[in-house]
Design a protein around this motif. Structure first.
Motif, mmCIF file in Angstrom:
data_model
loop_
_atom_site.group_PDB
_atom_site.id
_atom_site.type_symbol
_atom_site.label_atom_id
_atom_site.label_comp_id
_atom_site.label_asym_id
_atom_site.label_seq_id
_atom_site.Cartn_x
_atom_site.Cartn_y
_atom_site.Cartn_z
ATOM 1 N N LEU A 511 -13.961 12.474 -0.193
ATOM 2 C CA LEU A 511 -14.340 13.784 0.317
ATOM 3 C C LEU A 511 -14.979 14.638 -0.769
ATOM 4 C CD1 LEU A 511 -11.210 14.548 2.514
ATOM 5 C CD2 LEU A 511 -13.536 14.127 3.344
ATOM 6 N N PHE A 512 -14.777 14.265 -2.029
ATOM 7 C CA PHE A 512 -15.261 15.082 -3.133
ATOM 8 C C PHE A 512 -16.061 14.304 -4.178
ATOM 9 C CE2 PHE A 512 -11.038 16.382 -1.638
ATOM 10 C CZ PHE A 512 -11.333 17.628 -1.113
ATOM 11 N N LEU A 513 -15.812 12.986 -4.309
ATOM 12 C CA LEU A 513 -16.344 12.231 -5.436
ATOM 13 C C LEU A 513 -17.245 11.094 -4.971
ATOM 14 C CD1 LEU A 513 -13.060 11.871 -7.519
ATOM 15 C CD2 LEU A 513 -14.818 13.654 -7.733
ATOM 16 N N PRO A 514 -18.391 10.891 -5.631
ATOM 17 C CA PRO A 514 -19.264 9.769 -5.294
ATOM 18 C C PRO A 514 -18.760 8.473 -5.905
ATOM 19 C CG PRO A 514 -20.213 11.002 -7.102
ATOM 20 C CD PRO A 514 -18.965 11.754 -6.686
ATOM 21 N N ALA A 515 -19.232 7.357 -5.371
ATOM 22 C CA ALA A 515 -18.816 6.044 -5.875
ATOM 23 C C ALA A 515 -19.231 5.849 -7.323
ATOM 24 C CB ALA A 515 -19.410 4.943 -5.000
ATOM 25 N N ALA A 516 -20.386 6.365 -7.712
ATOM 26 C CA ALA A 516 -20.955 6.065 -9.030
ATOM 27 C C ALA A 516 -20.099 6.552 -10.182
ATOM 28 C CB ALA A 516 -22.355 6.656 -9.142
ATOM 29 N N ILE A 517 -19.263 7.572 -9.963
ATOM 30 C CA ILE A 517 -18.462 8.102 -11.070
ATOM 31 C C ILE A 517 -16.987 7.756 -10.928
ATOM 32 C CG2 ILE A 517 -20.099 9.989 -11.434
ATOM 33 C CD1 ILE A 517 -16.787 11.068 -10.237
ATOM 34 N N THR A 518 -16.600 7.074 -9.859
ATOM 35 C CA THR A 518 -15.190 6.805 -9.578
ATOM 36 C C THR A 518 -14.822 5.406 -10.053
ATOM 37 O OG1 THR A 518 -15.337 8.223 -7.620
ATOM 38 C CG2 THR A 518 -13.411 6.791 -7.797
ATOM 39 N N GLY A 519 -14.157 5.320 -11.199
ATOM 40 C CA GLY A 519 -13.770 4.027 -11.746
ATOM 41 C C GLY A 519 -12.681 3.373 -10.915
ATOM 42 N N SER A 520 -12.826 2.068 -10.650
ATOM 43 C CA SER A 520 -11.842 1.315 -9.876
ATOM 44 C C SER A 520 -11.798 -0.103 -10.430
ATOM 45 C CB SER A 520 -12.211 1.296 -8.388
ATOM 46 O OG SER A 520 -11.189 0.697 -7.626
ATOM 47 N N HIS A 521 -10.624 -0.529 -10.891
ATOM 48 C CA HIS A 521 -10.517 -1.802 -11.590
ATOM 49 C C HIS A 521 -9.662 -2.809 -10.814
ATOM 50 C CE1 HIS A 521 -11.397 0.171 -15.767
ATOM 51 N NE2 HIS A 521 -12.399 0.276 -14.914
ATOM 52 N N VAL A 522 -10.010 -4.054 -10.959
ATOM 53 C CA VAL A 522 -9.207 -5.156 -10.420
ATOM 54 C C VAL A 522 -8.050 -5.366 -11.384
ATOM 55 C CG1 VAL A 522 -9.209 -7.539 -9.641
ATOM 56 C CG2 VAL A 522 -11.313 -6.176 -9.491
ATOM 57 N N GLY A 523 -6.845 -5.104 -10.918
ATOM 58 C CA GLY A 523 -5.679 -5.182 -11.783
ATOM 59 C C GLY A 523 -5.016 -6.544 -11.763
ATOM 60 N N PRO A 524 -3.906 -6.679 -12.491
ATOM 61 C CA PRO A 524 -3.199 -7.953 -12.565
ATOM 62 C C PRO A 524 -2.636 -8.387 -11.211
ATOM 63 C CG PRO A 524 -2.460 -6.430 -14.268
ATOM 64 C CD PRO A 524 -3.291 -5.645 -13.315
ATOM 65 N N ARG A 525 -2.377 -9.668 -11.104
ATOM 66 C CA ARG A 525 -1.784 -10.204 -9.878
ATOM 67 C C ARG A 525 -0.469 -9.481 -9.577
ATOM 68 N NH1 ARG A 525 -0.628 -15.080 -11.538
ATOM 69 N NH2 ARG A 525 -2.768 -15.841 -11.235
ATOM 70 N N HIS A 526 0.353 -9.307 -10.598
ATOM 71 C CA HIS A 526 1.611 -8.557 -10.467
ATOM 72 C C HIS A 526 1.352 -7.160 -11.014
ATOM 73 C CE1 HIS A 526 6.027 -8.232 -10.166
ATOM 74 N NE2 HIS A 526 5.918 -7.462 -11.228
ATOM 75 N N CYS A 527 1.243 -6.176 -10.116
ATOM 76 C CA CYS A 527 0.824 -4.834 -10.516
ATOM 77 C C CYS A 527 1.836 -4.202 -11.468
ATOM 78 C CB CYS A 527 0.640 -3.953 -9.281
ATOM 79 S SG CYS A 527 0.117 -2.282 -9.699
ATOM 80 N N HIS A 528 1.346 -3.640 -12.573
ATOM 81 C CA HIS A 528 2.216 -3.086 -13.605
ATOM 82 C C HIS A 528 2.812 -1.741 -13.230
ATOM 83 C CE1 HIS A 528 0.278 -5.628 -17.080
ATOM 84 N NE2 HIS A 528 0.607 -6.348 -16.034
ATOM 85 N N THR A 529 2.313 -1.073 -12.225
ATOM 86 C CA THR A 529 2.845 0.243 -11.852
ATOM 87 C C THR A 529 3.605 0.244 -10.533
ATOM 88 O OG1 THR A 529 0.727 0.833 -10.832
ATOM 89 C CG2 THR A 529 1.076 1.518 -13.122
ATOM 90 N N SER A 530 3.492 -0.830 -9.744
ATOM 91 C CA SER A 530 4.209 -0.861 -8.463
ATOM 92 C C SER A 530 5.029 -2.129 -8.267
ATOM 93 C CB SER A 530 3.217 -0.743 -7.298
ATOM 94 O OG SER A 530 2.445 -1.923 -7.183
ATOM 95 N N GLY A 531 4.725 -3.184 -9.018
ATOM 96 C CA GLY A 531 5.424 -4.454 -8.862
ATOM 97 C C GLY A 531 4.916 -5.314 -7.727
ATOM 98 N N ARG A 532 3.935 -4.828 -6.969
ATOM 99 C CA ARG A 532 3.414 -5.598 -5.845
ATOM 100 C C ARG A 532 2.524 -6.741 -6.322
ATOM 101 N NH1 ARG A 532 3.192 -1.088 -1.514
ATOM 102 N NH2 ARG A 532 1.696 -0.019 -2.832
ATOM 103 N N GLU A 533 2.473 -7.793 -5.531
ATOM 104 C CA GLU A 533 1.531 -8.880 -5.756
ATOM 105 C C GLU A 533 0.569 -8.938 -4.577
ATOM 106 O OE1 GLU A 533 3.016 -12.653 -6.906
ATOM 107 O OE2 GLU A 533 4.252 -11.852 -8.543
#
Length: 693
Positions: A511-533
């Motif tokens: 609603l506020f930010l364009p794709a070009a400036i919004t960083g989004s990374h492919v994280g580890p298989r086992h997420c370090h901040t949620s524990g989800r796989e």
């Protein structure tokens, strides 16, 4: 006396009868021949019981000395603290193409309201105050605007690793007050507000929106007065101007209006940030695929290990390698954890005996550029800088640390000079094209001078090193606003690389930010901040919705995961020329378990649909997903890019699983698309191309 100013699809009309002007209309573009005097007359209210004999004006800065019953637009005092309530009178207007400045005077003070129509279709508004003697400003609002009489307020709330979630609030008599006093835009209350009228959805209806372009916290007042009028105020937090002075000004308040639902607001803000606010070093350069080493090695820096990871990153399609926290240190300590060394921006020779030259040479040999992490606004008590200059700390000496660190007083020119010299020396010695600029501690005091200080430091560095791109990171998404983006080029939306969390965050942040400036990374298989796989396909496609990167130990990848990541990355690179310059439109999915958007190229000839299955649906089969913002008379060829992600329970003859379809824009926007059955944490990706008739 009346004025109007138009930008994009909106008109702002104002009038005065001798005092501070007021807004008499803010909405969809009025006819060119609209009689503004009649418009002003049509807005005159009646008087009835329980009221004063004259209704105080809801002006661009409601005056505390004029019997105004609501929140005033300014709170002033003499330098000694004596309350000051000037009676302002209108003096003159300055009018130029696309710009209007309205001036009033009272008791030796000039209050001016500046309104500019930007070529991106938004209005920017700012209040300035000039006095003939030093005075104190406790509160100064940007130009105050009326709010619609129906609908809801939508603003943004979040926390670390769960940023950018929308809060819907119904209007009621009284004040909704939101004050962010952490010294940065904040995860908690970023400086955004949408005023959605009744019946507004993503794709249809009327809405207005405001974005306060300031990085040091803000105060927002949304007030319904006893007489029913509604006002919106934005400014710095109460008391943030800590010194008496003769000149004060607010940040820009950016305003947009839409008759095409929330997506009209999103389109205006996305284009404004990307095409006006951000000052690109090279606007023609494609957005590069990132690799960031943080969740691979943390503070454990080793040239052979990082070189191996860099080789794998390049093979998967990365174009920029970013070395994160842990490369620096002082005479006594190196940076092996987060308790030491902030402020000592010199190379840790234990880890890097030859400096970063060998690593950078290897990265360049792979065809990648190099980026580096800094956190210059902060200092550890265990650092050479703090031991030499304890007086450079912001706030009281006995304050509580945050992440084992303090804040440097950037209002002090000596502090800025020191930081500029240290950071500039690194940028001069090494071929660095990117800085990840972090900010991991809340400020102990609220002071506008600190924010002006960081803007000045960033401006100096940008001038000295104009080709260096800068990312704004603040414990993830704690400082994302147009103020910081005037000095930076990318934001780190969240420290969470959990793709399920990111799916919703990115959807709301669009609603506020364009794709070009919004960083989004492919994280580890086992997420370090949620524990989800989560599957590689889901993680990769969620990252591909925005400015893609990888942030994991690439040595953990299976062959199948590496092939999937490389394929999605190659798709992103092949399409970034139009996706990064296009517009994100959120879809009104009939199934609340689905979070979906469509990204449309500037010329309208291509689109990509991302439909994320966030959880299990209540019904057995997928509901049709209606698209938006297409040409209803055009024909589109639509193809599912990842039919292989269909689960084994998907057993039926869904057409998109086997072949492309050709449908009109009207059919796609009314009946919509039927996608295959999906497990939770599945992203369907559909490409569309307009056909020549």
């Amino acid at each position: 006396m009346e004025w109007r100013i138009d930008a994009g699809g909106q008109t702002l009309a104002l009038a005065t009868s001798g005092g501070i002007p007021e807004v008499i209309y803010w909405g969809a573009t009025l006819p060119a021949a609209e009689d503004l005097s009649q418009l002003a007359a049509a807005g005159l209210n009646d008087i009835t019981g329980g009221m004063l004999d004259r209704l105080p004006t809801l002006s661009l800065s409601p005056e505390p000395g004029r019997a105004f019953q609501g929140q005033p637009g300014h709170l002033l005092a003499e330098a000694d603290g004596t309350p000051l309530n000037p009676a302002f009178s209108f003096t003159h207007a300055d009018e130029a193409a696309g710009h209007l400045a309205l001036h009033v005077r009272g008791d030796g003070i000039i209050l001016s309201h500046h309104i500019t129509a930007q070529p991106t279709g938004v209005l920017t508004m700012k209040t300035t105050l000039t006095a003939d003697r030093p005075i104190r400003v406790h509160w100064l609002a940007a130009p105050v605007l009326p709010a619609p009489q129906t609908g809801q307020m939508i603003d943004v709330h979040g926390k670390w690793t769960r940023e950018f979630h929308l809060t819907h609030t119904n209007w009621s008599p009284g004040i909704r007050l939101r004050e962010a006093r952490t010294g940065r835009s904040g995860h908690e209350h970023p400086p955004y507000l949408i005023l959605a009228e009744a019946g507004c959805s993503n794709a249809q209806g009327t809405a207005a929106a405001l974005h306060y372009a300031w990085s040091g916290g803000h105060r927002m007042v949304a007030e319904e007065l006893p007489d029913g009028r509604r006002q919106i105020q934005f400014g710095a937090p109460i008391g943030a101007e800590t010194e008496a002075g003769t000149h004060f000004e607010t940040a820009d308040l950016i305003a947009a209006h839409s008759t095409t639902g929330l997506n009209g607001i999103a389109a205006a803000f996305q284009h404004d940030i990307r095409d006006r606010v951000v000052q690109w070093p090279n606007s023609t350069r494609p957005r590069p695929v990132h690799y960031n080493c943080w969740e691979a090695v943390y503070f454990r820096h080793s040239l052979p290990e990082l070189a191996e990871i860099a080789t794998r990153a390049a093979a998967l399609g990365a174009e920029r390698f970013v070395l994160d926290d842990g490369w620096f240190g002082g005479q006594r300590n190196g940076r092996d954890d987060d308790t030491t060394s902030l402020g000592d921006w010199t190379m840790d020779r234990r880890k890097w005996p030859e400096g970063l030259h060998p690593l950078i040479a290897h990265i360049h040999s792979l065809g990648m550029t190099f980026g580096l992490w800094f956190e210059p606004e902060m200092v550890n008590p265990d650092s050479d800088l703090f031991r030499a200059h304890p007086d450079w700390m912001l706030g009281p000496r006995d304050q509580t640390t945050g992440r084992h660190q303090m804040v440097l007083d950037l209002a002090n020119p000596a502090v800025r000079d020191n930081l500029f010299a240290q950071v500039s020396a690194i940028l001069t010695e090494y071929p660095i094209d990117y800085i990840k600029w972090d900010h991991n501690r809340l400020l102990p005091v609220v002071d506008t001078a600190q924010t002006h200080g960081i803007y000045d430091l960033l401006s100096r560095l940008r001038t000295a090193h104009p080709q260096v791109e800068i990312e704004s990171c603040a414990s993830g998404g704690g400082r994302i606003d147009a103020g910081i983006l005037a000095h930076t080029h990318r934001v780190w939306l969240s420290d969470s690389n959990d793709a399920l969390e990111r799916l919703r965050m990115q959807h709301d942040a669009a609603l506020f930010l364009p794709a070009a400036i919004t960083g989004s990374h492919v994280g580890p298989r086992h997420c370090h901040t949620s524990g989800r796989e989560l599957s590689m396909s889901f993680r990769a496609w969620v990252a591909a919705q925005r400015h893609i990167g990888f942030e994991m130990d690439l040595r953990e990848l299976t062959e199948a995961e590496a092939l999937t990541l490389a394929r999605v990355t190659a798709w992103w690179k092949a399409n970034r020329d139009w996706t990064m310059s296009g517009t994100i439109h959120r879809l009104d999915a009939a199934d609340p378990a689905v979070t979906a958007e469509i990204q449309i190229a500037q010329d309208g000839n291509r689109f990509v649909l991302f439909a994320g299955q966030a959880e299990t649906s209540a019904q057995i089969l997928p509901r049709p997903l209606a698209l938006t913002a297409l040409d209803p008379e055009a024909r589109y060829r639509v193809a599912l890019l990842n039919p292989e992600d269909a689960p084994r329970q998907s057993r039926g003859p869904n057409a998109l699983k086997s072949a492309p379809l050709t449908l009109s824009g009207r059919a796609l926007m009314t009946r919509g698309l039927l996608l295959p059955v999906a497990w939770p944490a599945t992203m369907w990706v559909v490409e569309g191309r307009k056909l020549d008739d």
